[in-house]
Design an enzyme around this catalytic site. Structure first.
Site, PDB file in Angstrom:
ATOM      1  CG  PHE A   1      37.969  38.855  36.300  1.00  0.00           C
ATOM      2  CD1 PHE A   1      37.322  39.747  35.466  1.00  0.00           C
ATOM      3  CD2 PHE A   1      37.460  38.643  37.557  1.00  0.00           C
ATOM      4  CE1 PHE A   1      36.175  40.415  35.895  1.00  0.00           C
ATOM      5  CE2 PHE A   1      36.313  39.291  37.998  1.00  0.00           C
ATOM      6  CZ  PHE A   1      35.671  40.184  37.161  1.00  0.00           C
TER       7      PHE A   1
ATOM      8  CG  ASP B   1      42.693  38.318  42.817  1.00  0.00           C
ATOM      9  OD1 ASP B   1      41.976  37.731  43.650  1.00  0.00           O
ATOM     10  OD2 ASP B   1      42.234  39.067  41.931  1.00  0.00           O
TER      11      ASP B   1
ATOM     12  CE  LYS C   1      34.575  36.452  43.205  1.00  0.00           C
ATOM     13  NZ  LYS C   1      33.386  37.257  42.928  1.00  0.00           N
TER      14      LYS C   1
END
Length: 406
Positions: free
Chosen positions: A147, A232, A261
């Site tokens: 993801f 990531d 984030k």
């Protein structure tokens, strides 16, 4: 949750969202109005322990006073210039973030998906200009269960039907192999491979932790084959796992970090691609950009986040409290849970179907004053802010235990 258990005020607020906001999320039926630290408060004044932290975007707690003070000060000075001009906040932010990562350059963007898209573009351009791959032949190796966001390019290499169904035609140039299998990565690489793009721990998939030798072996093969390793760390990075980056746990340094984030402190979207000049230096004026990327407000908050992490306090806190969290969760193995995966203050627990679905467990936890979120049917994810206390963690574990007994 039964409809009768929702107050009229919350029911009205939820109905308004359902009428006017696109239905791309299925939130728990709670309406948050206020928050501080690891606690959120709904519009009826009921308090909850937040064990999601906005998918790790609120690592340092809601309304962290150090971060909000920086944001307030910057709001009174300058919020946006675009990159058409220099701003006083950008240089210190990029310098500090590069130092934190042990790299030379930073490409500031806004969202995690933008960081991933930017990393893909940089890798392809590096492949053509530096490695010498023939035009339009570059490929990137990715992992099953990944993801990395929801843009068209990113869902092109997703294997989650909810992510890709109905969004084709898809962007070519990706090869997907089993996660955790370094030999499969090596086999997928050919002379046209420019990068391997991986999550060091797969978050959305349910906090899937690969074998300890996985990333080191992938790092070895990418270095040997002149291929970039892009990691990531948008969910796993910036203290969540008990280290600055999850890669640190296995002694791996990638060519490019993708961050987001928590980099915005839960205040403003901030993301970045971080690497050395021999890779990020392939970008030249006019070839990539973002109006809001690196804006003064984002840079000021991002710098404050980096300064928080530079002390190591948050990382140590996540590591220490994470050990307590793991101990508490494993007590439920065979008693409503079939698996527990945790690292730092991040856990994925698989619910025995006899106890219900993960969604049902999360709804029961909510009634017990703890907010968590389900994924993939039977998995509950836990990611409290790193400022959570041990007593609050005990409360979260107890709420889970109660929710496993329908």
């Amino acid at each position: 949750m039964e409809e009768k258990e929702i107050s009229p005020a919350q029911r009205a607020a939820i109905a308004e969202v359902e009428r006017h906001a696109a239905h791309n999320y299925h939130p728990l039926p709670v309406v948050i109005a206020d928050a501080e630290g690891a606690t959120v408060v709904d519009i009826d004044g009921r308090r909850y322990l937040d064990c999601l932290a906005a998918y790790s975007a609120v690592n340092f707690g809601h309304r962290n006073p150090r971060l909000t003070a920086v944001a307030h000060a910057q709001l009174d000075r300058l919020t946006l210039t675009s990159r058409a001009f220099h701003s006083a906040a950008l240089g210190p932010f990029c310098s500090a973030l590069a130092e934190l990562a042990g790299k030379e350059m930073v490409l500031p963007m806004n969202t995690g998906a933008e960081a991933v898209e930017s990393g893909i573009k940089v890798a392809r351009k590096w492949g053509y200009e530096v490695k010498g791959v023939a035009t339009d032949r570059a490929n990137i190796v990715v992992a099953h269960g990944n993801f990395h966001g929801r843009t068209t390019t990113i869902v092109s290499f997703s294997d989650d039907p909810d992510a890709f169904t109905g969004y084709g035609p898809f962007t070519p140039g990706f090869r997907s192999v089993p996660y955790g299998d370094a030999a499969a990565v090596a086999e997928a690489i050919d002379d046209d491979t420019v990068a391997v793009l991986l999550e060091p721990i797969q978050g959305e998939a349910g906090v899937i932790i690969p074998p300890g030798d996985y990333l080191p072996q992938v790092r070895d093969v990418t270095a040997a084959r002149d291929v970039l390793l892009i990691v990531d760390e948008i969910q796993s990075g910036l203290g969540r796992t008990g280290a600055t980056f999850a890669c640190d746990l296995v002694g791996v340094t990638p060519d490019l970090y993708l961050l987001g984030k928590a980099l915005g402190g839960g205040i403003v979207p901030v993301s970045a691609v971080v690497g050395d000049a021999d890779v990020l230096g392939v970008l030249r004026p006019g070839q990539h950009g973002s109006t809001f990327g690196g804006n003064p407000l984002a840079a000021a908050v991002g710098l404050a986040v980096v300064e928080l992490l530079a002390t190591g306090e948050m990382q140590l806190r996540a590591k220490t409290l994470g050990e307590s969290l793991r101990e508490g969760l494993t007590a439920y193995l065979g008693h409503g849970l079939t698996a527990v995966r945790s690292v730092g203050l991040w856990a994925g627990v698989d619910v025995d179907p006899a106890a219900g679905t993960a969604r049902e467990v999360c709804e029961r936890m909510m009634r017990g004053g703890v907010l968590a979120k389900d994924t993939h049917g039977q998995t509950v994810r836990l990611a409290p802010p790193l400022v959570v206390t041990e007593a609050e963690l005990d409360r979260a574990v107890a709420a889970l235990g109660s929710a496993l007994r329908p």
